[in-house]
Design an enzyme around this catalytic site. Sequence first.
Site, PDB file in Angstrom:
ATOM      1  N   TYR A 121     -58.776  12.904  25.140  1.00  0.00           N
ATOM      2  CA  TYR A 121     -57.928  14.228  24.829  1.00  0.00           C
ATOM      3  C   TYR A 121     -56.564  13.724  24.693  1.00  0.00           C
ATOM      4  O   TYR A 121     -55.716  13.007  25.333  1.00  0.00           O
ATOM      5  CB  TYR A 121     -58.169  14.948  26.399  1.00  0.00           C
ATOM      6  CG  TYR A 121     -57.276  16.108  26.121  1.00  0.00           C
ATOM      7  CD1 TYR A 121     -57.899  17.149  25.707  1.00  0.00           C
ATOM      8  CD2 TYR A 121     -56.212  16.296  27.063  1.00  0.00           C
ATOM      9  CE1 TYR A 121     -57.290  18.320  25.431  1.00  0.00           C
ATOM     10  CE2 TYR A 121     -55.615  17.720  27.202  1.00  0.00           C
ATOM     11  CZ  TYR A 121     -55.895  18.679  26.173  1.00  0.00           C
ATOM     12  OH  TYR A 121     -55.181  19.807  26.110  1.00  0.00           O
ATOM     13  N   GLN A 182     -61.373  23.791  27.937  1.00  0.00           N
ATOM     14  CA  GLN A 182     -62.424  23.954  27.026  1.00  0.00           C
ATOM     15  C   GLN A 182     -62.763  22.700  26.075  1.00  0.00           C
ATOM     16  O   GLN A 182     -63.869  22.375  25.975  1.00  0.00           O
ATOM     17  CB  GLN A 182     -62.199  25.221  26.229  1.00  0.00           C
ATOM     18  CG  GLN A 182     -60.764  25.127  25.531  1.00  0.00           C
ATOM     19  CD  GLN A 182     -59.598  25.650  26.237  1.00  0.00           C
ATOM     20  OE1 GLN A 182     -59.509  25.657  27.483  1.00  0.00           O
ATOM     21  NE2 GLN A 182     -58.699  26.158  25.396  1.00  0.00           N
ATOM     22  N   ASN A 205     -52.668  18.383  31.966  1.00  0.00           N
ATOM     23  CA  ASN A 205     -51.980  18.862  33.039  1.00  0.00           C
ATOM     24  C   ASN A 205     -52.960  18.876  34.241  1.00  0.00           C
ATOM     25  O   ASN A 205     -54.129  18.246  34.365  1.00  0.00           O
ATOM     26  CB  ASN A 205     -51.604  20.286  32.592  1.00  0.00           C
ATOM     27  CG  ASN A 205     -52.839  21.022  32.164  1.00  0.00           C
ATOM     28  OD1 ASN A 205     -54.090  20.751  32.501  1.00  0.00           O
ATOM     29  ND2 ASN A 205     -52.579  22.243  31.483  1.00  0.00           N
ATOM     30  N   THR A 228     -47.308  14.170  35.052  1.00  0.00           N
ATOM     31  CA  THR A 228     -46.715  12.820  35.002  1.00  0.00           C
ATOM     32  C   THR A 228     -45.636  12.838  36.407  1.00  0.00           C
ATOM     33  O   THR A 228     -45.144  13.730  36.903  1.00  0.00           O
ATOM     34  CB  THR A 228     -45.724  12.954  33.982  1.00  0.00           C
ATOM     35  OG1 THR A 228     -46.508  12.704  32.663  1.00  0.00           O
ATOM     36  CG2 THR A 228     -44.458  11.935  33.865  1.00  0.00           C
ATOM     37  N   GLN A 250     -38.481  12.127  32.372  1.00  0.00           N
ATOM     38  CA  GLN A 250     -39.950  12.446  32.828  1.00  0.00           C
ATOM     39  C   GLN A 250     -40.127  13.750  33.491  1.00  0.00           C
ATOM     40  O   GLN A 250     -41.460  14.000  33.282  1.00  0.00           O
ATOM     41  CB  GLN A 250     -40.561  11.405  33.929  1.00  0.00           C
ATOM     42  CG  GLN A 250     -40.451  10.013  33.462  1.00  0.00           C
ATOM     43  CD  GLN A 250     -41.360   9.704  32.031  1.00  0.00           C
ATOM     44  OE1 GLN A 250     -42.588  10.033  32.275  1.00  0.00           O
ATOM     45  NE2 GLN A 250     -40.845   9.355  30.787  1.00  0.00           N
ATOM     46  N   HIS A 253     -41.777  16.658  31.368  1.00  0.00           N
ATOM     47  CA  HIS A 253     -43.135  16.610  31.013  1.00  0.00           C
ATOM     48  C   HIS A 253     -43.577  18.124  31.485  1.00  0.00           C
ATOM     49  O   HIS A 253     -44.604  18.745  30.813  1.00  0.00           O
ATOM     50  CB  HIS A 253     -43.879  15.790  31.849  1.00  0.00           C
ATOM     51  CG  HIS A 253     -44.119  14.442  30.931  1.00  0.00           C
ATOM     52  ND1 HIS A 253     -44.966  14.433  29.967  1.00  0.00           N
ATOM     53  CD2 HIS A 253     -43.472  13.128  30.816  1.00  0.00           C
ATOM     54  CE1 HIS A 253     -44.817  13.089  29.246  1.00  0.00           C
ATOM     55  NE2 HIS A 253     -43.948  12.491  29.755  1.00  0.00           N
ATOM     56  N   GLU A 318     -47.176   6.951  39.380  1.00  0.00           N
ATOM     57  CA  GLU A 318     -47.568   6.483  38.019  1.00  0.00           C
ATOM     58  C   GLU A 318     -46.597   5.527  37.346  1.00  0.00           C
ATOM     59  O   GLU A 318     -47.027   4.441  36.969  1.00  0.00           O
ATOM     60  CB  GLU A 318     -47.823   7.795  37.227  1.00  0.00           C
ATOM     61  CG  GLU A 318     -48.366   7.726  35.778  1.00  0.00           C
ATOM     62  CD  GLU A 318     -48.429   9.013  35.148  1.00  0.00           C
ATOM     63  OE1 GLU A 318     -48.694   8.978  34.041  1.00  0.00           O
ATOM     64  OE2 GLU A 318     -47.653   9.960  35.520  1.00  0.00           O
ATOM     65  N   HIS A 319     -45.529   5.937  37.452  1.00  0.00           N
ATOM     66  CA  HIS A 319     -44.599   5.113  36.719  1.00  0.00           C
ATOM     67  C   HIS A 319     -43.383   4.764  37.954  1.00  0.00           C
ATOM     68  O   HIS A 319     -42.947   5.717  38.507  1.00  0.00           O
ATOM     69  CB  HIS A 319     -43.666   5.892  35.542  1.00  0.00           C
ATOM     70  CG  HIS A 319     -44.554   6.651  34.606  1.00  0.00           C
ATOM     71  ND1 HIS A 319     -44.779   7.716  34.595  1.00  0.00           N
ATOM     72  CD2 HIS A 319     -45.216   6.061  33.626  1.00  0.00           C
ATOM     73  CE1 HIS A 319     -45.476   8.257  33.666  1.00  0.00           C
ATOM     74  NE2 HIS A 319     -45.809   7.126  32.938  1.00  0.00           N
ATOM     75  N   ASP A 352     -44.084   4.875  27.213  1.00  0.00           N
ATOM     76  CA  ASP A 352     -44.961   6.420  26.827  1.00  0.00           C
ATOM     77  C   ASP A 352     -44.872   6.262  25.314  1.00  0.00           C
ATOM     78  O   ASP A 352     -46.182   6.850  25.156  1.00  0.00           O
ATOM     79  CB  ASP A 352     -43.877   7.566  27.183  1.00  0.00           C
ATOM     80  CG  ASP A 352     -44.094   8.144  28.686  1.00  0.00           C
ATOM     81  OD1 ASP A 352     -45.079   7.544  29.223  1.00  0.00           O
ATOM     82  OD2 ASP A 352     -43.341   8.822  29.012  1.00  0.00           O
ATOM     83  N   GLU A 406     -85.907  -7.056  56.116  1.00  0.00           N
ATOM     84  CA  GLU A 406     -85.556  -5.571  55.766  1.00  0.00           C
ATOM     85  C   GLU A 406     -86.682  -4.662  56.222  1.00  0.00           C
ATOM     86  O   GLU A 406     -86.599  -3.579  55.588  1.00  0.00           O
ATOM     87  CB  GLU A 406     -84.927  -5.631  54.449  1.00  0.00           C
ATOM     88  CG  GLU A 406     -83.534  -6.274  54.564  1.00  0.00           C
ATOM     89  CD  GLU A 406     -82.844  -6.234  52.927  1.00  0.00           C
ATOM     90  OE1 GLU A 406     -83.474  -5.689  52.132  1.00  0.00           O
ATOM     91  OE2 GLU A 406     -81.697  -6.714  52.943  1.00  0.00           O
ATOM     92  N   HIS A 411     -91.031  -5.281  47.888  1.00  0.00           N
ATOM     93  CA  HIS A 411     -90.123  -6.306  47.106  1.00  0.00           C
ATOM     94  C   HIS A 411     -90.664  -7.664  47.636  1.00  0.00           C
ATOM     95  O   HIS A 411     -90.478  -8.691  46.722  1.00  0.00           O
ATOM     96  CB  HIS A 411     -88.627  -6.070  47.971  1.00  0.00           C
ATOM     97  CG  HIS A 411     -87.819  -4.920  47.533  1.00  0.00           C
ATOM     98  ND1 HIS A 411     -88.362  -3.734  47.609  1.00  0.00           N
ATOM     99  CD2 HIS A 411     -86.596  -5.056  46.704  1.00  0.00           C
ATOM    100  CE1 HIS A 411     -87.211  -2.815  47.022  1.00  0.00           C
ATOM    101  NE2 HIS A 411     -86.309  -3.600  46.426  1.00  0.00           N
TER     102      HIS A 411
END
Length: 428
Positions: A121, A182, A205, A228, A250, A253, A318-319, A352, A406, A411
């Site tokens: 995306y 979508q 977003n 961001t 930033q 954004h 994030e940054h 970026d 166990e 097994h």
Amino acid sequence: MAKYLKTGVSVEEAQTQDAKVRATVEDILRQIEDRGDAAVAEFSQRFDKWAPASFRLSQSEIDACYEELDQQVIDDIRFAQEQVGNFARIQRASMQDVERETLPGVVLGHKHIPMNSVGCYVPGGKYPLVASAHMSVVTAKVAGVKRVIAAAPPFNGRPSPAIVVAMHMAGADEIYCMGGVQAVGAMAIGTETIGAVDMIVGPGNAFVAEAKRQLFGRVGIDLFAGPTETLVIADDSVDGELCAADLLGQAEHGPNSPAILLTTSEQLAQDTMAEVERQLTILPTAEVAGQAWREYGQVILCESYEEMVQVADEIASEHVQVMTRDPEFFLTNMTNYGALFLGPETNVSYGDKVIGTNHTLPTRKAARYTGGLWVGKFLKTCTYQKITPEASAMVGEYCSRLCAVEGFAGHKEQADIRVRRYGGKTDE
């Protein structure tokens, strides 16, 4: 103790907004599941005023996008993609398949296997974020993903030529002009005309991030990359003009993009806040950046580098841009961040757009448990084992006893039958 000179919206306000986003996304994904292409077209028309006969671009439509761009733009896209690809190849080379004999006759190994299909995306409704095509498509192709599809929303009522060209140059196998929930839902769920993928990657977003969260498990995702975030860590070795430029760079954004200054200098804090207000009078994107700063901006005053590290790790931004006399201190001691930008010479914009590190990074404190998108995200590290008859009998005796502890009788028999067959004993 850290002192907050400016704070953003309250936790309660943020949670109310999150609840509205969740409900909206749930409805859109449910309708895509039920109605496929018809639902995608309906939501595209509603949100983007865009409902073409086919969301997938033809080769002639892609060629037309090239014709709209200056050669300099194409060359610049190529340069950026070369940097992203170069670093991705360096990362891929660091990931080795292994095979070792761990006990006599026991061979264990792992292989790094590319995913078969990925949907990338690329945000582009507000700004045509060309760089996101490099970060996802190029990196997926370096990893060896067979089918890489890419989607971006229309920009100014039609496909963004720069984004389309970047997707194509990066190597996308299918290119779609559709955006938002979508687009993510169509790629993950599949429709009559869009084949579902195994993984969804790319920033977006709050709605895109929530769609990825709700789809996780049905498909893989890279990480939760929402609005961001930027954190500037600075001392009095830099000035307010530089800090303000990096915060607003930033904040533009989106109106909900947090921008935080963390400093040991109250004078720098005051200078930066004043400089932010001045720059907002001349910045072309001031409407968006100003809202983000007013509602999500913070200024935090600390007493020492050590306290700044503590607060920064709690924020897990994030940054993180470090502009101090000793930026290496933060590289050595910080543990929670998406990407570090060390020294005033570099900045988040380089990361970026062009320098080569990936800009799809964790937000909302996800940096506590994951890094950003990289070539390894497109690879599955899968183990295997091989064993001789003699080793099988030896390992089987240990396995049998541990299964008995166990209470796993089935097994235990898997081990016992091999002990009998390969250990020189006969079946009774």
